[in-house]
Scaffold this motif. Structure first.
Motif, PDB file in Angstrom:
ATOM      1  N   HIS A  65       0.590  -1.471   0.268  1.00 65.01           N
ATOM      2  CA  HIS A  65      -0.152   0.044  -0.397  1.00 65.01           C
ATOM      3  C   HIS A  65       0.963   1.070   0.005  1.00 65.01           C
ATOM      4  N   ILE A  99       0.566  -6.967  -4.590  1.00 62.91           N
ATOM      5  CA  ILE A  99      -0.468  -6.572  -3.600  1.00 62.91           C
ATOM      6  C   ILE A  99      -0.856  -8.254  -3.154  1.00 62.91           C
ATOM      7  N   HIS A 101      -3.380  -9.721  -1.529  1.00 65.00           N
ATOM      8  CA  HIS A 101      -4.134 -10.635  -2.637  1.00 65.00           C
ATOM      9  C   HIS A 101      -3.437 -11.657  -3.741  1.00 65.00           C
ATOM     10  N   ASP A 119      -7.264  -6.996   6.140  1.00 63.78           N
ATOM     11  CA  ASP A 119      -7.559  -5.954   4.936  1.00 63.78           C
ATOM     12  C   ASP A 119      -8.544  -6.413   4.478  1.00 63.78           C
ATOM     13  N   HIS A 121     -10.117  -7.018   1.660  1.00 59.68           N
ATOM     14  CA  HIS A 121     -10.881  -7.961   0.753  1.00 59.68           C
ATOM     15  C   HIS A 121      -9.719  -9.022   0.658  1.00 59.68           C
ATOM     16  N   SER A 296      -5.916  -2.997  -9.193  1.00 62.21           N
ATOM     17  CA  SER A 296      -6.314  -3.286  -8.109  1.00 62.21           C
ATOM     18  C   SER A 296      -5.840  -4.199  -7.757  1.00 62.21           C
ATOM     19  N   CYS A 297      -6.566  -5.120  -6.763  1.00 61.28           N
ATOM     20  CA  CYS A 297      -6.350  -6.210  -6.174  1.00 61.28           C
ATOM     21  C   CYS A 297      -7.724  -7.312  -7.050  1.00 61.28           C
ATOM     22  N   CYS A 360      -5.165   2.587  -6.698  1.00 66.09           N
ATOM     23  CA  CYS A 360      -7.350   2.934  -5.879  1.00 66.09           C
ATOM     24  C   CYS A 360      -7.291   2.974  -4.555  1.00 66.09           C
ATOM     25  N   VAL A 361      -6.296   3.233  -3.963  1.00 67.68           N
ATOM     26  CA  VAL A 361      -6.200   4.488  -2.443  1.00 67.68           C
ATOM     27  C   VAL A 361      -5.701   5.211  -2.051  1.00 67.68           C
ATOM     28  N   ASN A 378     -12.011  -1.605  -6.768  1.00 68.79           N
ATOM     29  CA  ASN A 378     -12.753  -1.769  -5.658  1.00 68.79           C
ATOM     30  C   ASN A 378     -13.984  -1.346  -5.618  1.00 68.79           C
ATOM     31  N   ARG A 384     -12.316   9.015  -3.003  1.00 73.41           N
ATOM     32  CA  ARG A 384     -10.530   8.158  -2.507  1.00 73.41           C
ATOM     33  C   ARG A 384      -9.842   8.140  -3.460  1.00 73.41           C
TER      34      ARG A 384
HETATM   35 FE1  SF4 Z   1      -5.351  -2.445  -1.791  1.00 72.81          FE
HETATM   36 FE2  SF4 Z   1      -7.292  -1.708  -3.180  1.00 72.81          FE
HETATM   37 FE3  SF4 Z   1      -6.891  -3.622  -3.102  1.00 72.81          FE
HETATM   38 FE4  SF4 Z   1      -7.269  -2.154  -0.445  1.00 72.81          FE
HETATM   39  S1  SF4 Z   1      -8.923  -2.212  -2.825  1.00 72.81           S
HETATM   40  S2  SF4 Z   1      -5.962  -4.081  -1.376  1.00 72.81           S
HETATM   41  S3  SF4 Z   1      -5.860  -0.162  -1.887  1.00 72.81           S
HETATM   42  S4  SF4 Z   1      -5.782  -2.617  -4.393  1.00 72.81           S
END
Ligand code: SF4
Ligand code: MIC
Length: 638
Positions: A65, A99, A101, A119, A121, A296-297, A360-361, A378, A384
């Protein structure tokens, strides 16, 4: 009576309680994962528990992150996390390796095992038949110490997928359809278990896109069977030995069934600012797009990016669009580089980012003022992305690539013949960026730079809670509202006094100062308060600012558990209309708190309006003891 997949894993890991929906159960946790933005707290908490080494089968610490290093803070955190991993017996996935995940799915996930991650996810690994759950850092620390993870036994919802998806309909469209039907709170207290003949059409990374976004429904977890497709994926990862078949019994029962005919689905899109605000792409096609983010994940696997490369090959990104791509892992990037697809991406004008969470964040690539950003991620919560007035739309990789070429929202079916990408027989496996814990642990010191501040202290629940309503909020308040992320705030994750000054800043920039000046107070929320992430900081910051209780119509699972873990009382209105009665600035008093907690007969007196409202909680006996003790850390140490 036959068992579903979820019950099979729950029963083989049950250490306490009865598997009746809503009852508290304790589960044995086999694996844990942490990431850097929640991990510093988790390892400080683990250290405070006082157990020398993790007692799980496997624990992994990821750096993914906070990889943008605009000051010393993130690098300090990385050094701390690396030393903690070595000291506590944890695998360490270095910055740039990917990442959490995506990497966990590729390298560590095992069908039939349990995974707890700091986390939200974490359920991504449900794509290969693992029972994977997101939680706050302290819950993960306690699981690393070998204690069970406690949760309310969820109901199991069977999502039956029938038929074959039409060309250009992606896994993302399936989960957007589930969100459209069930909403951002439709998964609370539930596990979503996917079965049906349609499952066979989905690869493991596609299944993982679906289980990943179960988090956006507030689900406890999401899971797919472990079958031939899973076996092929694990074999291609050089991990055939990890495979175990896991399918529901033929007479398995479920609490509810949702049927989806994949053949009838169309490409879908979530409009700003909620992931369940889903419509057909065809209905909004033509709207101008300023930015496209692929990553992103949720959508950054090898096959995802191969599809993008095939769409972009030989073409140029539209002059009005900035296209940014962040591969989900080094393995994905390696695959793209060695087969030439990376050249196609670069030649098209795509801007390559490192293998991390990134935009993503809100870490980099904030859109232009009032900009439209199409993303494969997501969450499209307001602000955001880092730009307060930008509109973020969520789509599949195919739709994202189409828009990058045309400069407007485009139905990917307009691209012509569908693209077939085969799953590789063998992924380029290379674990050199994952450092195993050393055999000998002597002389390992935790490296604590100036960014790492001590854990905040909690105190036992007082007998009277009194204060002003400092904020009255609506429904679906996210943890991004409570404790924003983004490139400016995330580096402060190990420094609670500093990060607290950003609490609720996008809702009310005066909140932190008002709260400190008033000596704290009470927050009133609507339904699904605290949806979204697992960040404990959405509790630690209000706690630091003196918040004494949150009264809402309902809470999201992880956030409510985090409130309890730090001794902040989550209360729910018995009569929803009482919510309407309260205004910001009202003075509330809750008396005999300790005495009335067990009987669940608390009352809130509104001194300003001379009214009394009955409130309740949904705490288990164990959670009541945690509250009385002043939080989970104190409870565990007792
Ligand atoms: Fe990273 Fe975005 Fe997945 Fe959260 S949603 S773990 S910030 S890629
Ligand atoms: C997110 O997607 O919001 C995060 C950033 O990954 C969070 C964790 C965090 O806030 O550190 C999550 O989803 O739990």
């Amino acid at each position: 009576m036959g068992q579903n997949i979820t019950h099979k894993i729950f029963s083989s890991h049950l250490v306490e309680g009865e598997m009746a929906p809503g009852r508290e159960i304790g589960l044995k946790i086999d694996q844990t994962l942490t990431q850097d933005a929640t991990g510093t707290m988790a390892y400080l908490e683990f250290e405070a528990i006082g157990i020398p080494s993790v007692r799980t089968e496997l624990s992994v610490s990821y750096i993914d992150h906070n990889t943008l290093q605009t000051g010393f803070e993130n690098a300090d955190d990385h050094k701390f996390l690396q030393s903690a991993a070595a000291g506590f017996g944890v695998y360490f996935s270095r910055a740039g390796n990917g990442i959490c995940h995506q990497v966990h799915l590729e390298r560590f996930g095992v069908p039939g095992k349990t995974l707890l991650g700091s986390d939200s996810h974490t359920p991504t690994c449900g794509g290969l038949g693992m029972l994977a759950i997101g939680a706050g850092g302290l819950d993960v620390a306690v699981a690393m110490a070998g204690y069970p993870f406690y949760l309310q036994m969820p109901r199991v919802i069977n999502i039956r997928l029938h038929g074959k998806p039409a060309p250009w309909v992606a896994a993302k469209d399936i989960i957007l359809e589930v969100l459209r039907r069930l909403s951002v709170k439709g998964g609370v207290g539930k596990v979503l278990e996917y079965t049906g003949d349609g499952v066979a059409w989905l690869s493991v990374p596609e299944r993982a896109t679906i289980t990943n976004m179960g988090a956006e429904l507030g689900a406890t977890s999401s899971i797919f069977p472990s079958d031939e497709v899973t076996k092929r994926f694990l074999t291609a990862q050089g991990r055939a030995g990890a495979f175990a078949e896991l399918i529901p019994d033929p007479d398995a029962v479920y609490d509810e069934v949702v049927e989806i005919n994949l053949a009838e689905l169309e490409p879908l899109i979530a409009l700003p600012h909620m992931p369940d605000n889903v419509v057909r792409i065809a209905g909004v096609a033509g709207q101008k797009v300023d930015q496209v983010f692929i990553g992103s994940c949720t959508n950054s696997s090898y096959t995802d990016l191969m599809r993008v490369a095939a769409i972009l090959k030989g073409k140029t990104v539209h002059p009005e669009v900035s296209l940014v791509i962040a591969p989900g892992s080094r393995q994905v990037l390696h695959g793209l580089a060695s087969n030439g697809a990376l050249t196609d991406l670069i030649a098209s004008g795509a801007r390559l980012l490192e293998c991390a969470c990134g935009p993503c964040v809100g870490v980099g690539q904030a859109p232009a003022s009032g900009g439209v950003s199409l993303r494969t991620s997501n969450r499209n919560f307001e602000g955001r992305s880092g730009t307060a007035d930008a509109g973020v739309y969520l789509v599949s990789c195919e739709a994202a690539a189409a828009a990058a070429l045309t400069g407007k929202i485009t139905d990917p079916r307009d691209l012509g013949d569908p693209i077939e990408i085969a799953m590789p027989e063998r992924f380029p496996v290379d674990d050199r960026m994952i450092i195993p814990p050393p055999e000998q642990k002597e002389n390992i010191q935790l490296v604590m730079g100036p960014n790492i501040k001590p854990l905040p202290q909690t105190s036992p629940l007082p007998d009277e809670i009194a204060g002003e309503v400092l904020l009255k909020l609506g429904d679906n308040i996210t943890t991004d509202h409570i404790m924003p992320a983004g490139a400016k705030v995330l580096p402060l994750r190990s420094n609670i006094p500093a990060i607290s000054m950003h609490a609720f800043e996008r809702v009310d920039p005066t909140f932190a100062e008002r709260s400190l000046a008033a000596g704290g107070g009470i927050i009133v929320g609507g339904s699904n308060y605290g949806q979204g992430s697992s960040r404990e900081h959405a509790v630690l910051a209000p706690l630091y600012l003196g918040i004494k209780a949150v009264i809402a119509k309902s809470f999201a699972r992880i956030h409510m558990q985090n409130l309890v873990n730090f001794g902040l009382l989550p209360l729910v209105f018995v009569k929803e209309e009482d919510y309407e009665d309260i205004e910001a600035g009202d003075r509330l008093v809750i008396e005999e708190v300790r005495g009335r907690l067990a009987a669940n007969s608390l009352q809130v007196r509104n001194v300003t309006r001379d009214k009394t409202y009955p409130v309740k909680h949904s705490l288990s006996e164990r959670q009541i003891e945690i509250m009385l003790a002043g939080g989970l850390l104190k409870y565990v140490k007792n």
